[in-house]
Design an enzyme around this catalytic site. Sequence first.
Site, PDB file in Angstrom:
ATOM      1  CG  HIS A  55      23.940  11.237 -19.232  1.00 17.79           C
ATOM      2  ND1 HIS A  55      25.275  10.908 -19.235  1.00 17.79           N
ATOM      3  CD2 HIS A  55      23.765  12.140 -20.234  1.00 17.79           C
ATOM      4  CE1 HIS A  55      25.883  11.599 -20.205  1.00 17.79           C
ATOM      5  NE2 HIS A  55      24.987  12.342 -20.819  1.00 17.79           N
ATOM      6  CD  GLU A 111      30.712   7.280 -16.721  1.00 16.69           C
ATOM      7  OE1 GLU A 111      29.658   6.686 -16.422  1.00 16.69           O
ATOM      8  OE2 GLU A 111      30.793   8.080 -17.669  1.00 16.69           O
TER       9      GLU A 111
HETATM   10  O1  0X9 Z   1      29.447   9.994 -22.499  1.00 17.65           O
HETATM   11  C1  0X9 Z   1      29.362  10.590 -21.423  1.00 17.65           C
HETATM   12  O2  0X9 Z   1      28.854  11.707 -21.335  1.00 17.65           O
HETATM   13  C2  0X9 Z   1      29.913   9.940 -20.157  1.00 17.65           C
HETATM   14  N1  0X9 Z   1      29.625   8.542 -20.114  1.00 17.65           N
HETATM   15  S1  0X9 Z   1      28.080   8.031 -19.874  1.00 17.65           S
HETATM   16  O3  0X9 Z   1      28.027   6.604 -20.095  1.00 17.65           O
HETATM   17  N2  0X9 Z   1      27.690   8.281 -18.356  1.00 17.65           N
HETATM   18  O4  0X9 Z   1      27.226   8.770 -20.713  1.00 17.65           O
HETATM   19  C3  0X9 Z   1      31.406  10.127 -20.114  1.00 17.65           C
HETATM   20  C4  0X9 Z   1      31.872  11.519 -20.213  1.00 17.65           C
HETATM   21  C5  0X9 Z   1      33.270  11.653 -19.803  1.00 17.65           C
HETATM   22  N3  0X9 Z   1      33.897  12.694 -20.489  1.00 17.65           N
HETATM   23  C6  0X9 Z   1      33.780  13.998 -20.188  1.00 17.65           C
HETATM   24  N4  0X9 Z   1      33.078  14.399 -19.194  1.00 17.65           N
HETATM   25  N5  0X9 Z   1      34.403  14.844 -20.967  1.00 17.65           N
HETATM   26 ZN    ZN Z   2      26.288   9.665 -17.935  1.00 13.58          ZN
END
Ligand code: 0X9
Ligand code: ZN
Length: 425
Positions: free
Chosen positions: A178, A380
């Site tokens: 991201h 995170e």
């Molecule tokens: O939404 C996402 O991709 C992640 N959070 S973010 O705020 N960094 O965008 C969390 C993803 C966690 N879940 C998996 N990796 N399945």
């Molecule tokens: Zn992310």
Amino acid sequence: MKGATFALVLSLAIFGVVYTFPTNDKVSYKGYKVFKVRIENEIQRNFMSDFIQTNKAGISIWHEDLTKMDILVDPQTQLYLKNATLTRGIKLDEMISDLQSLIDEEQAYDGDYSDEFSWTRYYELEDIYKFLDEILAKYPTVTESFTIAQSYEGRAVRGIKISLKEGNPGIYIESNIHAREWITSATATWFINELLTSSDAEVRNLVENYDWYIVPVLNVDGFVHSHTKDRLWRKTRQPVSHSSCIGTDGNRNFDTYWMVNGASSDPCAQDYAGPNPNSEPEIEGESEFLLANKNKLNILLAFHSYSQMLLYPYGHTTEEPPNNEDLLKVADAYAQAVAKLPYETVYTYGTSAGAMYYAPGSTLDFAYNEADIKITYTIEMRDTGRHGFVLPATHIIPNCKETMAGMVALVKEAQNLGYMTPKYL
Ligand code: 0X9
Ligand code: ZN
């Protein structure tokens, strides 16, 4: 080395009126606010979801979990939001009063502009790649460069392998899938440097007994865009046919339970999963790399921000994975190690779909389901919403130290639980 980019503004005072001419074409977030919305029950959640959907031009979700939502709201929508939540007893806390001011402060680097790569400011992609080249030149016998993909815009998605001896179990770190999550690549580069320079016994153990594969910026095009045009860009930069919206969420584009739930089929959404799995060259490239090296990889960590959480499989179902107990123990070891540092930063953990939301087709699940990597987390990083994605550079070093303490504990616990023997030998 390039200095920070300053948004130059020419102001002309004519008869008491100030006219402002921005001299670059960056997206401005002047007057935008971030609110933390407390969600106390399902009625409130449904109301907020509907409200955000109806006002999606003016609101974007930054973070969501079981008890709260962080939302970015444009100036026109703020009064409407306040009234709507007030009448329904939904509590709002203003976390960021003017997002553009925070962005300006972040980029107004006032340290020295020496050629030395440091962790007191955020760097652009070319600086990060220059840092990698310097490391490769300085430690030629224990490092190796690798490229996992050419991005849509033609940039190399580069990584570095650090190996001090043959036959070590492998640990793969993906960072900045991201684009806007700048703390992740700042931490990944610090981690590379620390592995190679630290004399601390715990860090020496990490570098001597494990092989590291670290990709500091996976979403290279998005990362460049977040520096040059839009600080809050998340997705890749490949256009979508039949849509004026650009980019796919890389963390929904992997070929594992793709689009089964949670992700979006709307090309304008932040969690758009792409027209098909692997539509993004960066994701296809990383998938191929992980499959080709699956016999060498025991742990995969995906660096994200923000919310101070460790998330493990699954993202497509709230069912627990077969080694749930072990994943819980390893996450707990990480959280406890971080909590012991003087910063007293709190990390929580749980399964991705259980503790946060459905997120199918992510790196984490691809590693677990398809590449047989059984210790895998999304980490995170800082913070919990005070600054969100626009984390001041003064947090970089503390965040790095936390990550190292967590990592030492994570690897030790994975080793104790028997996950670090070379695979398939
Ligand atoms: O939404 C996402 O991709 C992640 N959070 S973010 O705020 N960094 O965008 C969390 C993803 C966690 N879940 C998996 N990796 N399945
Ligand atoms: Zn992310």
